[in-house]
Scaffold this active site. Sequence first.
Site, PDB file in Angstrom:
ATOM      1  N   ASN A  15       1.645 -36.085  -1.707  1.00  0.00           N
ATOM      2  CA  ASN A  15       0.986 -37.588  -1.708  1.00  0.00           C
ATOM      3  C   ASN A  15       1.451 -39.087  -0.454  1.00  0.00           C
ATOM      4  OD1 ASN A  15       0.154 -40.122  -2.321  1.00  0.00           O
ATOM      5  ND2 ASN A  15       1.264 -40.295  -3.945  1.00  0.00           N
ATOM      6  N   TRP A  16       0.566 -38.235   0.760  1.00  0.00           N
ATOM      7  CA  TRP A  16       1.233 -39.159   1.616  1.00  0.00           C
ATOM      8  C   TRP A  16       1.258 -40.778   1.402  1.00  0.00           C
ATOM      9  CZ3 TRP A  16      -2.326 -37.087   6.467  1.00  0.00           C
ATOM     10  CH2 TRP A  16      -1.181 -35.172   6.439  1.00  0.00           C
ATOM     11  N   LYS A  17       0.044 -40.937   0.382  1.00  0.00           N
ATOM     12  CA  LYS A  17       0.192 -42.778   0.157  1.00  0.00           C
ATOM     13  C   LYS A  17      -0.145 -43.520   1.281  1.00  0.00           C
ATOM     14  CE  LYS A  17       4.321 -42.526  -3.327  1.00  0.00           C
ATOM     15  NZ  LYS A  17       5.611 -42.746  -4.085  1.00  0.00           N
ATOM     16  N   HIS A 101      -1.827 -42.584 -10.741  1.00  0.00           N
ATOM     17  CA  HIS A 101      -0.255 -42.063 -10.282  1.00  0.00           C
ATOM     18  C   HIS A 101      -0.156 -43.557 -10.349  1.00  0.00           C
ATOM     19  CE1 HIS A 101       2.501 -43.301  -7.178  1.00  0.00           C
ATOM     20  NE2 HIS A 101       2.313 -41.430  -6.801  1.00  0.00           N
ATOM     21  N   GLU A 103       1.674 -46.269  -8.883  1.00  0.00           N
ATOM     22  CA  GLU A 103       1.647 -47.040  -8.255  1.00  0.00           C
ATOM     23  C   GLU A 103      -0.011 -48.397  -8.379  1.00  0.00           C
ATOM     24  OE1 GLU A 103       2.616 -45.203  -5.020  1.00  0.00           O
ATOM     25  OE2 GLU A 103       4.535 -44.892  -5.473  1.00  0.00           O
ATOM     26  N   GLU A 173       5.823 -37.988 -13.269  1.00  0.00           N
ATOM     27  CA  GLU A 173       6.488 -38.510 -12.417  1.00  0.00           C
ATOM     28  C   GLU A 173       6.995 -39.842 -12.733  1.00  0.00           C
ATOM     29  OE1 GLU A 173       5.043 -38.282  -7.923  1.00  0.00           O
ATOM     30  OE2 GLU A 173       3.828 -39.792  -9.327  1.00  0.00           O
ATOM     31  N   GLY A 179      10.601 -42.686  -5.085  1.00  0.00           N
ATOM     32  CA  GLY A 179      10.977 -43.781  -3.582  1.00  0.00           C
ATOM     33  C   GLY A 179      12.311 -44.103  -4.224  1.00  0.00           C
ATOM     34  N   SER A 217      11.557 -38.243  -5.670  1.00  0.00           N
ATOM     35  CA  SER A 217      12.251 -38.031  -4.643  1.00  0.00           C
ATOM     36  C   SER A 217      12.670 -36.779  -4.381  1.00  0.00           C
ATOM     37  CB  SER A 217      13.583 -39.350  -5.527  1.00  0.00           C
ATOM     38  OG  SER A 217      13.182 -40.483  -5.092  1.00  0.00           O
ATOM     39  N   GLY A 238       5.964 -37.453  -2.702  1.00  0.00           N
ATOM     40  CA  GLY A 238       5.782 -38.252  -1.563  1.00  0.00           C
ATOM     41  C   GLY A 238       6.329 -38.429  -0.356  1.00  0.00           C
ATOM     42  N   GLY A 239       7.398 -39.798  -0.505  1.00  0.00           N
ATOM     43  CA  GLY A 239       8.601 -38.993   1.283  1.00  0.00           C
ATOM     44  C   GLY A 239       8.325 -37.857   2.136  1.00  0.00           C
TER      45      GLY A 239
HETATM   46  P1  13P Z   1       8.666 -39.884  -3.539  1.00  0.00           P
HETATM   47  O1  13P Z   1       8.747 -38.737  -3.528  1.00  0.00           O
HETATM   48  O2  13P Z   1       8.328 -40.532  -2.114  1.00  0.00           O
HETATM   49  O3  13P Z   1       9.683 -39.859  -4.257  1.00  0.00           O
HETATM   50  O4  13P Z   1       7.130 -40.394  -4.663  1.00  0.00           O
HETATM   51  C1  13P Z   1       6.585 -39.290  -5.001  1.00  0.00           C
HETATM   52  C2  13P Z   1       5.454 -39.555  -5.916  1.00  0.00           C
HETATM   53  O5  13P Z   1       5.258 -40.870  -6.240  1.00  0.00           O
HETATM   54  C3  13P Z   1       4.591 -38.732  -5.754  1.00  0.00           C
HETATM   55  O6  13P Z   1       3.186 -39.018  -6.042  1.00  0.00           O
END
Ligand code: 13P
Length: 255
Positions: A15-17, A101, A103, A173, A179, A217, A238-239
């Site tokens: 997920n590149w956000k 998600h 967020e 998640e 993050g 993470s 994510g990251g």
């Molecule tokens: P991180 O891997 O940066 O913690 O993000 C997880 C995430 O929200 C994937 O959708």
Amino acid sequence: MTPDPWRKAPLIAGNWKMHKTPAEARGLVRSLLGQLAAEPAAEVLLLPPFTALEAVVEELGGDTRVRVGAQNCHHEAAGAFTGEISAPMLAPLCDYVLVGHSERRHLMGESDNVVRRKLDAVLVAGLLPVLAVGETAAERSAGVTEAVVERQARAGLEGLAIGEIGRCTVAYEPVWAIGTGATATPDDAAAAAAVIHRVVAELSSGEVEVRVLYGGSVTPANAASLLSAPGVRGALVGGASLRADEFAGIVAAAG
Ligand code: 13P
């Protein structure tokens, strides 16, 4: 009996956000393709921002190792919804759409009901939903993790036809792990996965199982242990998905 995704390969989704211009996305895809094994043991999924979807699809050039999805969609198919993107608009570019998600739930105020309408729209468009669920730090402290996961999973899947449930993936998640560098333990992930599998078994009368992903993470260093948690069949990253070497390392850990 509907197809049983649980028995398929694990799914590693990036997920590149809100990162990557189309040009940057092309560079990341090129680099990733150079680092993935010729036949990865996992299904690999990239979730770029809307504006980079077409560039990613073009850069993949039909490479069957990697599939593409969107991070969100609107629940209506079309209409006066300025700034929104619908599932039918995504269908020519994507296989999957992420809904719910944290967020979106917590920063954009999406309720269980809105998330469910989005999931329905994804199914109607012929796409595959990835439903994200997970508790906040406060909910975890209050000891209601399993109740929150159950409520969100049930709200997302209840009333669907068995075949529709079989097209869904559910990502656990925990919000406090996103993050932050803090990960759930494999036992935490397994406990949440067990709740999701129980809900799916109940709603489908035991006819289907879904893939349950862990997210929060995930890194190449912790991926193998999280992916070996019972009931977990992939990761939502994510990251670390913004770096080709790290993401490829996580895909390799799934083998
Ligand atoms: P991180 O891997 O940066 O913690 O993000 C997880 C995430 O929200 C994937 O959708």
